[in-house]
Design a protein around this motif. Structure first.
Motif, PDB file in Angstrom:
ATOM      1  N   ARG A 129       0.820  -1.218   0.000  1.00 57.37           N
ATOM      2  CA  ARG A 129       0.000   0.000   0.000  1.00 57.37           C
ATOM      3  C   ARG A 129       0.852   1.265   0.000  1.00 57.37           C
ATOM      4  O   ARG A 129       0.321   2.380  -0.101  1.00 57.37           O
ATOM      5  CB  ARG A 129      -0.939  -0.009   1.207  1.00 57.37           C
ATOM      6  CG  ARG A 129      -1.910  -1.202   1.181  1.00 57.37           C
ATOM      7  CD  ARG A 129      -2.851  -1.207   2.350  1.00 57.37           C
ATOM      8  NE  ARG A 129      -3.715  -0.028   2.361  1.00 57.37           N
ATOM      9  CZ  ARG A 129      -4.707   0.159   3.242  1.00 57.37           C
ATOM     10  NH1 ARG A 129      -4.940  -0.769   4.182  1.00 57.37           N
ATOM     11  NH2 ARG A 129      -5.443   1.249   3.212  1.00 57.37           N
ATOM     12  N   PRO A 147       2.800   3.270   2.241  1.00 52.08           N
ATOM     13  CA  PRO A 147       2.521   4.415   3.130  1.00 52.08           C
ATOM     14  C   PRO A 147       3.567   5.506   2.941  1.00 52.08           C
ATOM     15  O   PRO A 147       4.756   5.227   2.772  1.00 52.08           O
ATOM     16  CB  PRO A 147       2.600   3.788   4.521  1.00 52.08           C
ATOM     17  CG  PRO A 147       3.434   2.572   4.347  1.00 52.08           C
ATOM     18  CD  PRO A 147       3.157   2.058   2.984  1.00 52.08           C
ATOM     19  N   LYS A 148       3.084   6.786   3.003  1.00 53.60           N
ATOM     20  CA  LYS A 148       3.964   7.925   2.748  1.00 53.60           C
ATOM     21  C   LYS A 148       4.485   8.559   4.018  1.00 53.60           C
ATOM     22  O   LYS A 148       5.438   9.327   3.974  1.00 53.60           O
ATOM     23  CB  LYS A 148       3.219   8.971   1.915  1.00 53.60           C
ATOM     24  CG  LYS A 148       2.808   8.489   0.526  1.00 53.60           C
ATOM     25  CD  LYS A 148       2.120   9.603  -0.242  1.00 53.60           C
ATOM     26  CE  LYS A 148       1.749   9.168  -1.670  1.00 53.60           C
ATOM     27  NZ  LYS A 148       0.852   8.005  -1.715  1.00 53.60           N
ATOM     28  N   ASN A 149       3.863   8.309   5.151  1.00 50.45           N
ATOM     29  CA  ASN A 149       4.307   8.893   6.409  1.00 50.45           C
ATOM     30  C   ASN A 149       3.914   7.970   7.560  1.00 50.45           C
ATOM     31  O   ASN A 149       3.259   6.945   7.358  1.00 50.45           O
ATOM     32  CB  ASN A 149       3.716  10.299   6.603  1.00 50.45           C
ATOM     33  CG  ASN A 149       2.213  10.314   6.377  1.00 50.45           C
ATOM     34  OD1 ASN A 149       1.461   9.582   7.040  1.00 50.45           O
ATOM     35  ND2 ASN A 149       1.759  11.143   5.422  1.00 50.45           N
ATOM     36  N   GLU A 188       0.057   7.315   8.000  1.00 49.41           N
ATOM     37  CA  GLU A 188      -0.504   6.314   7.089  1.00 49.41           C
ATOM     38  C   GLU A 188      -0.011   4.911   7.450  1.00 49.41           C
ATOM     39  O   GLU A 188      -0.763   3.931   7.332  1.00 49.41           O
ATOM     40  CB  GLU A 188      -0.108   6.648   5.650  1.00 49.41           C
ATOM     41  CG  GLU A 188      -0.800   7.878   5.088  1.00 49.41           C
ATOM     42  CD  GLU A 188      -0.478   8.081   3.624  1.00 49.41           C
ATOM     43  OE1 GLU A 188       0.311   7.261   3.078  1.00 49.41           O
ATOM     44  OE2 GLU A 188      -1.001   9.045   3.014  1.00 49.41           O
ATOM     45  N   GLN A 238      -2.097   3.662  10.251  1.00 48.97           N
ATOM     46  CA  GLN A 238      -3.457   3.397   9.785  1.00 48.97           C
ATOM     47  C   GLN A 238      -3.514   2.102   8.975  1.00 48.97           C
ATOM     48  O   GLN A 238      -4.390   1.265   9.194  1.00 48.97           O
ATOM     49  CB  GLN A 238      -3.949   4.569   8.926  1.00 48.97           C
ATOM     50  CG  GLN A 238      -5.342   4.358   8.359  1.00 48.97           C
ATOM     51  CD  GLN A 238      -5.768   5.489   7.431  1.00 48.97           C
ATOM     52  OE1 GLN A 238      -5.095   6.525   7.367  1.00 48.97           O
ATOM     53  NE2 GLN A 238      -6.865   5.289   6.731  1.00 48.97           N
ATOM     54  N   TYR A 239      -2.551   1.914   8.063  1.00 49.36           N
ATOM     55  CA  TYR A 239      -2.548   0.714   7.230  1.00 49.36           C
ATOM     56  C   TYR A 239      -2.275  -0.551   8.076  1.00 49.36           C
ATOM     57  O   TYR A 239      -2.840  -1.624   7.799  1.00 49.36           O
ATOM     58  CB  TYR A 239      -1.482   0.818   6.140  1.00 49.36           C
ATOM     59  CG  TYR A 239      -1.744   1.918   5.139  1.00 49.36           C
ATOM     60  CD1 TYR A 239      -3.022   2.476   4.996  1.00 49.36           C
ATOM     61  CD2 TYR A 239      -0.727   2.404   4.310  1.00 49.36           C
ATOM     62  CE1 TYR A 239      -3.261   3.491   4.079  1.00 49.36           C
ATOM     63  CE2 TYR A 239      -0.961   3.408   3.384  1.00 49.36           C
ATOM     64  CZ  TYR A 239      -2.233   3.951   3.277  1.00 49.36           C
ATOM     65  OH  TYR A 239      -2.472   4.948   2.361  1.00 49.36           O
TER      66      TYR A 239
END
Length: 339
Positions: free
Chosen positions: A13, A15-17, A20, A23-24
């Protein structure tokens, strides 16, 4: 595998930070079905037992056929200690002969850099041999300048050098031609410690025996001669025991377990009374050397050697008594009728 699957699912997925990522992780974790966690939970107790059996070391499990020789599991150039059910295994053990099922969990512990036993003894014994001679010939920078390459006026000093030299030459001959080693190697750190022990004590006692101010024993030639006779007898006895032990292993083979018996050689008759007469003779040789030289460092070295050899002798005596039901009850570990 559960954590591996979770990590891969989150990674896909991108994640960029950190927000995220958290959350993921929560979302992917919520997708894991309950029965997916049942396996790791059921195996948790088993894994704890395995970790305890491995004494906290990393676990490396290998499955092989039941007839596989354990030596074939080793990588060339590396030395491992192998455990099964918390017990160390011998190099010639075969899985077929072990009390395991169709599969077995084997624990490998890397023993680190190793040195062969022959090289160990060469390093331990060559050092004292040459170090003592440096003091005997009074090499430069050991004693005062006017004493360089001079000799002692006392014959006991020359006699002590001859005894010390012959003792370590005998040990070197035994290490090369006589001894058979049950374990092929020794850790490198151990050989460094042993060399420091032997070399330092050799230098210490040689310093005093060959010192220009050294004084001969209190009772003169009588004390020296009696001590010399005992020293020679103990050296012959020690060599005879080592030859007898070597012959015992040669006759029975590596897999034949027998405890030593006296032979026709009178020096081996000490087996009637002690389990490790080689240690008894060794202590006797150094004790007579102490009396011959009347030197405190030699006596201290003899005392420390006696303590260590007593520990080894008690260990071997206990092993013999446990392994052989018909082991003679009269035998003591190292000193007849006492210890």
């Amino acid at each position: 595998m559960l954590w591996h699957d979770l990590k891969r699912a989150v990674h896909t997925r991108h994640p960029k930070n950190i927000v995220e990522l958290k959350q993921y992780c929560k979302e992917e974790w919520s997708k894991v079905p309950p029965d997916r966690c049942a396996g790791p939970i059921c195996n948790y107790r088993k894994r704890l037992v395995e970790v305890i059996a491995a004494k906290g070391e990393s676990l490396l499990c290998e499955k092989r056929s039941r007839t596989t020789n354990l030596c074939s599991l080793f990588s060339q150039g590396l030395v491992y200690n192998v455990f099964s059910e918390g017990k160390s295994l011998r190099d010639d053990d075969v899985l077929q002969n072990l009390p395991v099922g169709t599969t077995a969990t084997i624990y490998f512990k890397d023993l680190g850099p190793q040195v062969g036993w022959t090289m160990v003894f060469l390093a331990e014994y060559l050092g004292p041999l040459f170090i003592y001679l440096l003091f005997y010939f009074r090499a430069p920078y050991i004693y005062s300048h006017q004493d360089v390459f001079t000799s002692s006026p006392y014959s006991v000093v020359t006699l002590a050098c001859a005894c010390h030299t012959c003792h370590y030459i005998k040990r070197l001959i035994e290490a090369i031609f006589v001894h058979r080693f049950s374990h092929g190697t020794m850790p490198l750190r151990t050989i460094v410690r042993n060399c420091v022990y032997y070399w330092a004590f050799s230098a210490w006692l040689a310093f005093y025996i060959n010192h220009p101010l050294y004084t001969p024993p209190s009772y003169g030639d009588m004390q020296v001669n009696y001590a010399l006779a005992i020293f020679v007898l103990c050296e012959l006895g020690n060599f005879s025991i080592h030859v007898a032990l070597n012959n015992l292993k040669a006759e029975g083979g590596p897999k034949c377990r027998r405890f030593p018996h006296p032979t026709k050689n009178p020096f081996t008759w000490l087996f009637f009374f002690v389990s490790c007469p080689n240690y008894t003779y060794e202590v006797g040789a150094w004790a007579s050397f102490s009396v011959m030289t009347q030197c405190l460092p030699v006596a201290l070295f003899t005392f420390l050697a006696f303590i260590q050899m007593t520990i080894w002798a008690k260990g071997k005596h206990k092993t013999y008594s446990r392994e052989f039901k018909d082991y003679p009850h009269l035998r003591m570990p190292i000193i007849p009728l006492l210890l």
